[in-house]
Write an enzyme that holds these catalytic residues in place. Structure first.
Site, PDB file in Angstrom:
ATOM      1  N   LYS A  34       0.844  -1.196   0.000  1.00  0.00           N
ATOM      2  CA  LYS A  34       0.000   0.000   0.000  1.00  0.00           C
ATOM      3  C   LYS A  34       0.880   1.247   0.000  1.00  0.00           C
ATOM      4  O   LYS A  34       2.094   1.171   0.224  1.00  0.00           O
ATOM      5  CB  LYS A  34      -0.923  -0.004   1.214  1.00  0.00           C
ATOM      6  CG  LYS A  34      -0.196   0.069   2.553  1.00  0.00           C
ATOM      7  CD  LYS A  34      -1.164   0.031   3.718  1.00  0.00           C
ATOM      8  CE  LYS A  34      -0.405   0.112   5.050  1.00  0.00           C
ATOM      9  NZ  LYS A  34      -1.307   0.127   6.215  1.00  0.00           N
ATOM     10  N   ARG A 130     -10.246   0.607  15.953  1.00  0.00           N
ATOM     11  CA  ARG A 130     -10.148   1.427  14.750  1.00  0.00           C
ATOM     12  C   ARG A 130     -11.118   0.905  13.698  1.00  0.00           C
ATOM     13  O   ARG A 130     -11.994   1.614  13.238  1.00  0.00           O
ATOM     14  CB  ARG A 130      -8.696   1.420  14.237  1.00  0.00           C
ATOM     15  CG  ARG A 130      -8.421   2.405  13.135  1.00  0.00           C
ATOM     16  CD  ARG A 130      -6.947   2.410  12.733  1.00  0.00           C
ATOM     17  NE  ARG A 130      -6.507   1.133  12.194  1.00  0.00           N
ATOM     18  CZ  ARG A 130      -5.285   0.916  11.713  1.00  0.00           C
ATOM     19  NH1 ARG A 130      -4.377   1.883  11.748  1.00  0.00           N
ATOM     20  NH2 ARG A 130      -4.960  -0.277  11.233  1.00  0.00           N
ATOM     21  N   TYR A 254      17.010  30.302   6.726  1.00  0.00           N
ATOM     22  CA  TYR A 254      15.840  31.041   7.162  1.00  0.00           C
ATOM     23  C   TYR A 254      15.838  31.232   8.674  1.00  0.00           C
ATOM     24  O   TYR A 254      16.197  30.330   9.434  1.00  0.00           O
ATOM     25  CB  TYR A 254      14.557  30.299   6.765  1.00  0.00           C
ATOM     26  CG  TYR A 254      14.212  30.397   5.297  1.00  0.00           C
ATOM     27  CD1 TYR A 254      13.943  31.632   4.715  1.00  0.00           C
ATOM     28  CD2 TYR A 254      14.142  29.258   4.504  1.00  0.00           C
ATOM     29  CE1 TYR A 254      13.613  31.721   3.369  1.00  0.00           C
ATOM     30  CE2 TYR A 254      13.815  29.332   3.163  1.00  0.00           C
ATOM     31  CZ  TYR A 254      13.553  30.574   2.602  1.00  0.00           C
ATOM     32  OH  TYR A 254      13.225  30.670   1.267  1.00  0.00           O
TER      33      TYR A 254
END
Length: 358
Positions: A34, A130, A254
């Site tokens: 997946k 779940r 930054y």
């Protein structure tokens, strides 16, 4: 081309799958591919494993179709089941094994008119809360499916919540929930994810479901992939694209958060958070150049990051920079960033080309 590549070692992928099988002799294993094979490229992973894997597992019909485009015959499990009644027709056409994890899915399945019966996996909610049926509801679902025209095989599966925490009391409680249903007749059973494959032999049922371990990362915070015998599959490599001298008191990046405490040699590297390298990487996070570790200097930018190469005089323009791989384990970087290797691997973006070796 921009000098950044994710090199995927297919020999390491095969090694890790075989290790999963060796952990549970006589069992079969769905290779979980997946999320684009956890960022490694599903088509290449399936092609690599198709001669050795007993089957594959995915999260969606779209992912199943991608696997089928490579391997038309592999056993293929749809882990979350179907989300619309019409998807059962598509699942049957694709020849999928399908999880059934709730009453709505069960009702839709029994109302579906499909050309071929499906291998079904009733999902038990054994304690993760779940997805899945309670034990009592699963018994009822099992009874409803007896003799149904839509059923070829009837199987049982569940999922651990804390298998990555060895000795956690919920592991034993979930196993008890699962084994409490062994009086029901099932063709196959599956419980073990990567962590359970590696350390919980009591969870080695008919089918294993190795995921993260296939890609050479550890499911455990306290056990390295190397200790477990896993080989890293992805190496993320950039290059030095600029070098400059920075005087004491000068800042880099930054926010001007990194300030040189000594005359410093700073290299700019062709990778940033838009490529999947975590912006949250803290000060002191290392990359590897010429076999030596050197630290980040300043914040990670969208397309670049900067490193302090003062202590590596030979470093030069164009040098390869390993961000993770054999020298910098992905799990080490993930822990430093307060996350897990799964997230880093799956977040390598599509603008990073994959190169397949082995």
């Amino acid at each position: 081309m921009r000098p950044l590549v994710a090199t995927v070692d297919l020999a390491a992928l095969r090694h890790n799958y075989q290790l999963a099988r060796q952990c549970a002799p006589g069992r079969k294993a769905f290779a979980v591919v997946k999320a684009d094979a956890y960022g490694h490229g599903s088509p290449a992973a399936v092609e690599c494993l198709r001669e050795v894997a007993d089957g594959f597992a995915v999260a969606s019909l779209e992912e199943a179709e991608q696997v089928r485009s490579v391997d038309s015959n592999a056993r293929l499990l749809l882990l979350e089941g179907c989300f619309e009644p019409s998807e059962y027709v598509a699942a049957a056409e694709l020849g999928l094994d399908v999880a059934v994890q709730g009453e709505a899915q069960l009702d839709a399945l029994l109302a579906a008119h499909i050309e071929r019966p499906l291998n079904l996996w009733l999902k038990l909610d054994s304690g993760m809360h779940r997805l899945g049926f309670s034990a009592d509801a699963l018994r009822h679902a099992h009874a409803r499916l007896q003799g149904a025209a839509q059923v070829a095989e009837l199987n049982l599966m569940s999922h651990f919540a804390c298998a990555d925490e060895r000795g956690h009391p919920l592991n034993e409680a979930q196993l008890e929930q699962f084994t409490g249903l062994l009086d029901l007749e099932f063709d196959n059973r599956s419980f073990a994810n990567s962590a359970a494959v590696l350390t919980m032999s009591a969870a080695h049922m008919d089918w294993l479901r190795p995921g993260i371990m296939l890609y050479g990362a550890s499911p455990f915070a306290d056990l390295s992939a190397e200790t477990l015998g896993l080989k890293p599959v992805m190496t993320l490599t950039a290059a030095i694209i600029a070098i400059r001298e920075v005087a004491v008191g000068e800042c880099v990046g930054y926010g001007a958060g990194w300030v040189a405490q000594r005359p410093s040699r700073i290299a700019t590297v062709s990778c940033g958070y838009a490529d999947g390298y975590p912006r949250t990487a803290p000060p002191g996070t290392c990359v590897a150049i010429r076999g030596q570790r050197v630290p980040l200097a300043g914040r990670v930018s969208m397309d670049m990051l900067t490193i302090d190469i003062t202590d590596l005089p030979p470093a030069s323009l164009g040098d390869a920079v390993e961000l993770w791989g054999n020298q910098i384990p992905v799990d080490e970087l993930a822990q430093a960033c307060g996350t897990i290797g799964y997230e880093l691997l799956t977040k390598v973006t599509q603008r990073v080309p994959r190169r397949y070796v082995g």
